[in-house]
Design a protein around this motif. Structure first.
Motif, PDB file in Angstrom:
ATOM      1  N   UNK A  84       0.830  -1.209   0.000  1.00  0.00           N
ATOM      2  CA  UNK A  84       0.000   0.000   0.000  1.00  0.00           C
ATOM      3  C   UNK A  84       0.861   1.254   0.000  1.00  0.00           C
ATOM      4  N   UNK A  85       1.915   1.268   0.798  1.00  0.00           N
ATOM      5  CA  UNK A  85       2.812   2.433   0.850  1.00  0.00           C
ATOM      6  C   UNK A  85       3.510   2.640  -0.492  1.00  0.00           C
ATOM      7  N   UNK A  86       3.941   1.564  -1.125  1.00  0.00           N
ATOM      8  CA  UNK A  86       4.628   1.679  -2.412  1.00  0.00           C
ATOM      9  C   UNK A  86       3.683   2.156  -3.510  1.00  0.00           C
ATOM     10  N   UNK A  87       2.461   1.643  -3.507  1.00  0.00           N
ATOM     11  CA  UNK A  87       1.491   2.089  -4.507  1.00  0.00           C
ATOM     12  C   UNK A  87       1.111   3.548  -4.285  1.00  0.00           C
ATOM     13  N   UNK A  88       1.022   3.955  -3.030  1.00  0.00           N
ATOM     14  CA  UNK A  88       0.736   5.360  -2.734  1.00  0.00           C
ATOM     15  C   UNK A  88       1.861   6.254  -3.239  1.00  0.00           C
ATOM     16  N   UNK A  89       3.098   5.804  -3.084  1.00  0.00           N
ATOM     17  CA  UNK A  89       4.232   6.579  -3.592  1.00  0.00           C
ATOM     18  C   UNK A  89       4.120   6.751  -5.103  1.00  0.00           C
ATOM     19  N   UNK A  90       3.798   5.679  -5.794  1.00  0.00           N
ATOM     20  CA  UNK A  90       3.699   5.757  -7.255  1.00  0.00           C
ATOM     21  C   UNK A  90       2.612   6.716  -7.702  1.00  0.00           C
ATOM     22  N   UNK A  91       1.475   6.702  -7.044  1.00  0.00           N
ATOM     23  CA  UNK A  91       0.378   7.560  -7.482  1.00  0.00           C
ATOM     24  C   UNK A  91       0.514   8.993  -7.009  1.00  0.00           C
TER      25      UNK A  91
END
Length: 139
Positions: A84-91
């Motif tokens: 979740x943290x990594x996907x949030x960073x990408x978006x």
């Protein structure tokens, strides 16, 4: 400033909608705008994004990197938190969603999270630095 800001009237004209409709989009948070005094101003890139048009950004160099990260001994909960943290960073970071592709897989039996990153070397590098920071406390 490299881009000229648009007024609400200019944005409404470009969208082909009434001024009040454009203001409603802004108030609902659907159209990103900045308040300058008593008026709103919109970046052309934000208007294009809202309209579903491709947004011009830095052109990729054509060089792509593939990285595989294996993270053993993770619970389902910890794995989900990291993903979740990594996907949030990408978006959340402009341009990163297009320059890095992330695939994740969690093996329940092995308790292992596997990340596959494909993208621009600079973007993958900054992504890996964020991952390292995220994992520092894991010890």
């Amino acid at each position: 400033m490299t881009q000229n800001l648009l007024t609400v009237d200019q944005a409404a004209t470009r969208l082909g909608v009434h001024r009040k409709t454009a203001l409603r989009y802004i108030h609902e948070g659907r159209l990103k705008a900045t308040r300058v005094g008593k008026a709103y101003r919109i970046l052309p890139a934000d208007l294009d994004s809202f309209a579903g048009l491709p947004v011009a950004g830095p052109k990729p160099s054509g060089v792509r990197v593939t990285s595989i990260v294996e993270m053993p001994e993770l619970s389902v909960h910890d794995s989900s938190r990291i993903v979740t943290a990594l996907q949030a960073l990408l978006t959340s970071r402009t341009g990163h969603a297009e320059s890095v592709h992330l695939q994740t897989a969690y093996d329940v039996e092995e308790r292992q999270l596997k990340l596959v990153l494909i993208g621009d070397p600079g973007a993958v590098s900054s992504f890996m630095a964020f991952l390292a920071t995220l994992l520092e406390g894991r010890g």
